[in-house]
Design a protein around this motif. Structure first.
Motif, PDB file in Angstrom:
ATOM      1  N   TRP A  69      28.178  28.832  67.430  1.00 32.00           N
ATOM      2  CA  TRP A  69      28.514  27.417  67.314  1.00 32.00           C
ATOM      3  C   TRP A  69      29.344  26.915  68.504  1.00 32.00           C
ATOM      4  CZ3 TRP A  69      25.812  25.132  63.686  1.00 32.00           C
ATOM      5  CH2 TRP A  69      25.386  25.865  62.563  1.00 32.00           C
ATOM      6  N   ASP A  70      29.654  27.840  69.393  1.00 33.40           N
ATOM      7  CA  ASP A  70      30.432  27.385  70.556  1.00 33.40           C
ATOM      8  C   ASP A  70      29.528  27.178  71.771  1.00 33.40           C
ATOM      9  OD1 ASP A  70      29.796  30.019  70.695  1.00 33.40           O
ATOM     10  OD2 ASP A  70      31.731  30.667  71.535  1.00 33.40           O
ATOM     11  N   VAL A  71      28.364  26.548  71.548  1.00 34.02           N
ATOM     12  CA  VAL A  71      27.391  26.300  72.635  1.00 34.02           C
ATOM     13  C   VAL A  71      27.950  25.225  73.559  1.00 34.02           C
ATOM     14  CG1 VAL A  71      25.361  27.036  71.319  1.00 34.02           C
ATOM     15  CG2 VAL A  71      26.173  24.692  71.112  1.00 34.02           C
ATOM     16  N   LYS A  72      27.414  25.224  74.791  1.00 31.07           N
ATOM     17  CA  LYS A  72      27.939  24.307  75.797  1.00 31.07           C
ATOM     18  C   LYS A  72      27.040  23.094  75.993  1.00 31.07           C
ATOM     19  CE  LYS A  72      31.451  26.942  76.682  1.00 31.07           C
ATOM     20  NZ  LYS A  72      32.778  26.494  76.215  1.00 31.07           N
ATOM     21  N   GLU A  73      25.840  23.174  75.468  1.00 34.39           N
ATOM     22  CA  GLU A  73      24.936  22.039  75.633  1.00 34.39           C
ATOM     23  C   GLU A  73      24.383  21.613  74.264  1.00 34.39           C
ATOM     24  OE1 GLU A  73      20.930  24.619  76.651  1.00 34.39           O
ATOM     25  OE2 GLU A  73      22.101  23.814  78.319  1.00 34.39           O
ATOM     26  N   ILE A  74      23.957  20.364  74.227  1.00 35.31           N
ATOM     27  CA  ILE A  74      23.443  19.825  72.956  1.00 35.31           C
ATOM     28  C   ILE A  74      22.047  20.395  72.723  1.00 35.31           C
ATOM     29  CG2 ILE A  74      22.688  17.727  71.772  1.00 35.31           C
ATOM     30  CD1 ILE A  74      24.913  16.263  73.264  1.00 35.31           C
ATOM     31  N   MET A  75      21.831  20.943  71.520  1.00 31.85           N
ATOM     32  CA  MET A  75      20.568  21.606  71.184  1.00 31.85           C
ATOM     33  C   MET A  75      19.621  20.587  70.540  1.00 31.85           C
ATOM     34  SD  MET A  75      21.356  24.656  72.131  1.00 31.85           S
ATOM     35  CE  MET A  75      20.086  25.721  71.458  1.00 31.85           C
ATOM     36  N   SER A  76      18.315  20.752  70.831  1.00 30.12           N
ATOM     37  CA  SER A  76      17.311  19.871  70.220  1.00 30.12           C
ATOM     38  C   SER A  76      16.574  20.582  69.073  1.00 30.12           C
ATOM     39  CB  SER A  76      16.287  19.427  71.277  1.00 30.12           C
ATOM     40  OG  SER A  76      15.656  20.572  71.844  1.00 30.12           O
ATOM     41  N   GLN A  77      16.777  21.882  68.966  1.00 27.61           N
ATOM     42  CA  GLN A  77      16.097  22.677  67.935  1.00 27.61           C
ATOM     43  C   GLN A  77      17.133  23.112  66.872  1.00 27.61           C
ATOM     44  OE1 GLN A  77      12.853  23.266  67.589  1.00 27.61           O
ATOM     45  NE2 GLN A  77      13.251  24.354  65.669  1.00 27.61           N
TER      46      GLN A  77
END
Length: 955
Positions: free
Chosen positions: A794-802
């Motif tokens: 949950w600590d991703v750096k970019e907005i996910m589309s999937q």
């Protein structure tokens, strides 16, 4: 006193004065006294009053007693002189009076002499008259009076001849009287007899007539005896012509009032003889021998010899016989009413004989009052006889139908009593109440044990009934169709019964009997409530599956046109059959088959309720006891369903309010009052405890044939649906019956009934939540979802589309749940409220699992929070295609939690205080995740302290 001669006057002086001759000196003094009349009168006036008293006065004694104790000669002489003056004055006065009356005396003497002469002449005349009368008497008696005596003798002989002819006629009438008695012409016989008696009384001085007169009197008494016998026949079989003759006869005798007294005595005797003969007949028939010992028994003892098999036929015959007696009395009263009206009409047209009219009016009033008073007496006798019969046998072991028949007969008898004399039949009510309470307690205890046995052997399979099924189609509720009003006796009448305005006496006046046993009445109709294979016809079964198959590929979006109307947990109470049949697949039913969901046990409970109501309807005094026992049947069924399918301490502790406080209160009350939790306890308890336990039933146990652990069957969903929906159906039937129960419930006990409906019956649908929650909790693997969520970064750096995989896994679980739900619906129709609750529970649990998963996250970026929202939106979008529930339950619960990540310190504190629905762990994680982004360490400590303050009261 009249005038007297001087000689007589001298004789009146006292003895001393008569013989005392005055001395010369006294005579001298007398002459020397003054002759002045006035002075003389004064001397007389100075004489003491005592000297003028009666002749017995002793003057000497008086004067001697007056002498003073010391005598003085001078005083004595002075006093003596005074007395002499007084005596002289009196003597002179007397002499003057004699001289004054002398002429009158002479005149009177002449008159006396003349009268004496007249009397002597009258004596001579009387003597002559008597002599002449004696001469006339001797000459007249021997001639004229002798002629008169002969004439009188002639007249007497003529009278005698006439009398002898009349006597000859009287002797011949005796034969005619006997003939008339044989013909039962009582009025004619009495009329003839009275005329003969009247004639005989004229000639009673003849010795032959006295014998005839006594014979006529005997004949009259014989007629009266025959009349009495004829009157007694009226009591069992009233005949107008016969009774009219008897009444005319009594009227001729002048014994109308006596006849009425006798009639009442005969009715009382008829009641006693009738019941005795009926019971004796059955006792001798059952005994099978001709032993005469029974005839010597008292009626009360005879009743104890009636066997159970002959009890009901004997009761029916007893009531039939008593009905005949009461009907005869009723018709007797009718005869008198009609007769009085006819007489009144005759009197009004001819009012000549006032005295006779008044006498008849008095008789009529006496008869009327006697008959009216007799009504209650007759009915009281009937009640006492039937009461003795009722209490003579123990009815506690009778079959239910037999006991209901007894109640029905007694109820009809009480109806007869009310119509007969307006009586409430307290004697009968009390006796039948005693029998009923004893019977009903035993009966109810047995039925509760049977219900427990049924519940423990119940596999909760659907009992196939028609969609048009109504409890009124069951035999046990037929009485409600026959008499909608609880005040009418539920007797076995045809549907086209005579209007209730017609009394039984009017209905059966000319024949028939209200107590005729209709042996085949119960089998006249058959119950047509069961459907073949769960369908009302084979064609319907075929079309149901065809329609289900053809409809299975319709997209869910097209099925929402009716869902909004039927959201919520409450069961649909009044939906027309057309509306139900127009529904589509959303409620998982089998096409148009909307038959009630119930089991064999439910049907048995409903039948029991019908039987209880039958008894209560007939016997209103025990209505409260019956309704109380009826409520126990419902209580036990409710408790069993909850115990089998709804009890789960794990889920109760989630705090989701699955069981309302009202439901919990009801279950606790049932457990305390009805459930025996000490079945295996030490039996050596107190007597009171034993009595209390006797009223309780052990808790039921679910049949081992019912499997609630298989995932393929959705953890016994079919059985759960049948159980809970049958309970809801049962509650609806109780709601339907409420007006009937309320009508017979005593006013003082109505709060109990209201409380039962508001606290117990209305909670039936609330049991769906805890029962279906267990299915929802197990149907979807929420733990697996938590594990999948734990693997997400949950600590991703970019907005996910999937979206993440766990969403697909969760949706796949829901699709599998939907498929299983469809499979179950092929076995059992799942009503819309049930499917809604199931979906609501599953969605609510899924959403709470999502929040729990998000609360387990250790690190999370803003992009991670956006991913959470994406995942949740994807989940909602797909979920809305699977279910028609709007809005999605607990949707805000998830969205609010995700959005809380973006709150500042001050907003976060307010948010925590406002949202207490989240757990301490979830709130703490939220604060920890936000550390460094919007919240510093100091603020974190403050927020954690706030969370701790909120959590402290919960601990």
């Amino acid at each position: 006193k009249g005038l007297r001669s001087p000689q007589e006057s001298v004789n009146d002086l006292s003895p001393i004065e008569s013989f005392r001759i005055p001395t010369k000196e006294e005579l001298r003094e007398l002459h020397e006294e003054p002759t002045d009349p006035q002075a003389q009168q004064e001397i007389i006036n100075s004489i003491e009053e005592v000297y003028f008293s009666n002749d017995s006065f002793d003057i000497v004694k008086y004067e001697l007693e007056r002498l003073p104790p010391v005598l003085s000669l001078q005083e004595l002489e002075e006093y003596r002189d005074k007395l002499k003056q007084q005596q002289a004055a009196v003597s002179k006065k007397v002499a003057d009076l004699i001289l004054e009356k002398q002429p009158a005396y002479v005149e009177e003497l002449e008159r006396v002499t003349s009268l004496q002469t007249g009397l002597q002449l009258a004596a001579v005349i009387c003597t002559n008259g008597r002599r002449h009368l004696n001469i006339a008497k001797e000459g007249f008696t021997q001639t004229s009076l002798g002629l008169l005596a002969n004439q009188r003798k002639r007249q007497l002989l003529i009278g005698l001849l006439k009398s002898l002819r009349t006597i000859k006629t009287l002797q011949r009438t005796d034969v005619r009287l006997s003939e008339m008695l044989e013909e039962e012409d009582y009025p004619g016989a009495i009329q003839l007899c009275l005329e003969c008696q009247k004639a005989a009384s004229t000639f009673k001085h003849y010795s032959c007539i006295s014998e005839l007169n006594s014979k006529l009197q005997d004949t009259l008494e014989q007629i009266e005896e025959q009349l009495d016998v004829a009157l007694s026949k009226i009591c069992k079989n009233f005949d107008i012509n016969h009774y009219t003759k008897v009444q005319q006869a009594y009227r001729l005798l002048g014994k109308t009032q006596t006849a009425m007294d006798q009639l009442h005595m005969h009715f009382t005797q008829a009641i006693h003889n009738t019941v005795f003969q009926v019971v004796l007949g059955y006792v001798e028939l059952c005994a099978g021998n001709t032993d005469t010992k029974f005839q010597k028994l008292q009626y009360k003892d005879l009743c104890t010899h009636i066997t159970s098999d002959s009890y009901i036929p004997c009761l029916a015959d007893l009531c039939k016989a008593l009905w005949e007696v009461m009907l005869s009395y009723y018709r007797t009263m009718q005869w008198h009413e009609n007769h009085d009206q006819d007489e009144a009409a005759v009197v009004s047209s001819d009012g000549n004989n006032v005295i006779g009219t008044e006498e008849n009016s008095f008789d009529r009033n006496y008869v009327k009052k006697k008959l009216e008073h007799g009504l209650s007496r007759i009915w009281q006798d009937v009640q006492l006889k039937v009461k003795t019969y009722l209490l003579g046998t123990d009815l506690s072991n009778f079959k239910y139908d037999d006991f209901i028949f007894v109640l029905d007969v007694i109820s009809r008898l009480m109806q007869v009593g009310e119509e007969f004399c307006g009586s409430k039949s307290e004697v009968l009510q009390e006796s039948i109440r005693k029998q009923s309470v004893n019977y009903f307690k035993t009966y109810h205890r047995t039925r509760l044990e049977e219900l427990r046995m049924f519940l423990e052997n119940e596999t909760w399979e659907l009992c196939p009934v028609k969609s048009s099924f109504s409890i009124l189609q069951l035999h046990e509720f037929k009485f409600m169709e026959q008499s909608r009003s609880p005040s009418v006796s539920p007797s076995k009448q045809p549907a086209s019964a005579i209007s209730s305005t017609v009394t039984l006496f009017e209905q059966y006046c000319n024949g028939g009997n209200p107590f005729e046993i209709q042996a085949d009445s119960k089998d006249d109709e058959t119950e047509d409530v069961l459907a073949s294979n769960g369908y009302e016809s084979d064609e319907q079964e075929k079309s149901a599956y065809q329609e289900y198959d053809s409809d299975s590929d319709v997209p869910e979006e097209l099925k929402r046109d009716y869902v909004d109307e039927q959201t919520g947990d409450a069961p649909i109470k009044s939906v027309s059959r057309e509306t139900l049949r127009s529904r589509k697949r959303s409620d998982y039913n089998l096409s148009k088959v909307n038959a009630p969901i119930l089991t064999n046990t439910t049907l048995n409970v409903i039948r029991l309720v019908g039987k209880y109501m039958q008894m209560m309807n007939i016997l209103k005094p025990i209505a409260f006891d019956v309704i109380h026992f009826m409520s126990q049947l419902f209580d036990y069924y409710l408790y069993a369903v909850y115990t089998f399918f709804g009890r789960n301490d794990t889920f109760e502790s989630t705090g989701l309010g699955l069981s309302s406080s009202r439901l919990r209160t009801t279950l606790n009350r049932i457990q305390e009052s009805l459930i025996d939790l000490e079945v295996c306890a030490d039996p050596s308890g107190t007597l009171t405890a034993a009595e209390e336990r006797k009223e309780k039933v052990p808790s039921p146990h679910l049949s081992h044939l019912v499997v609630l652990t298989s995932g393929n069957s959705l953890y016994g969903l079919a059985e759960r649906v049948v159980a809970t929906e049958s309970l809801v159906f049962l509650a609806e039937q109780f709601e339907f019956l409420q007006p009937h129960l309320d009508a017979v419930m005593p006013a003082a006990k109505k709060p109990f009934l209201q409380q039962f409906y508001s606290q117990t019956v209305s909670t039936a649908s609330e049991l769906r939540k805890p029962v279906y929650w267990i299915v929802a909790a197990k149907a979807i693997d929420y733990e697996q979802m938590l594990l999948l969520m734990a693997n997400v970064k949950w600590d991703v750096k970019e907005i996910m589309s999937q979206h993440n995989v766990y969403v697909d896994a969760l949706l796949k679980e829901f699709e599998e749940f939907n498929r299983r739900l469809n499979d179950v619906s092929k076995r059992v129709r799942i009503p819309l409220p049930v499917s809604n609750i199931l979906w609501e529970h599953c969605i609510r649990l899924a959403n709470r699992t999502l929040v729990e998963g998000y609360a387990n996250v250790k690190k999370c970026s803003n992009e991670g929070r956006a991913l959470m929202q994406l995942d949740f939106q994807q989940f909602l979008m797909k979920l809305e295609k699977l279910t028609d529930i709007r809005p999605i339950p607990d949707k805000e619960f998830v969205e609010t939690y995700i959005k809380a990540y973006y709150l500042t310190e001050n907003d976060m504190e307010c948010w925590i205080k406002e949202h207490r629905e989240y757990s301490t762990k979830q709130l703490t994680n939220l604060v920890n995740i936000c550390l460094g982004t919007y919240i510093n360490k100091k603020a974190r400590q403050k927020l954690l302290a706030t969370i701790d303050d909120i959590d402290r009261p919960k601990r």
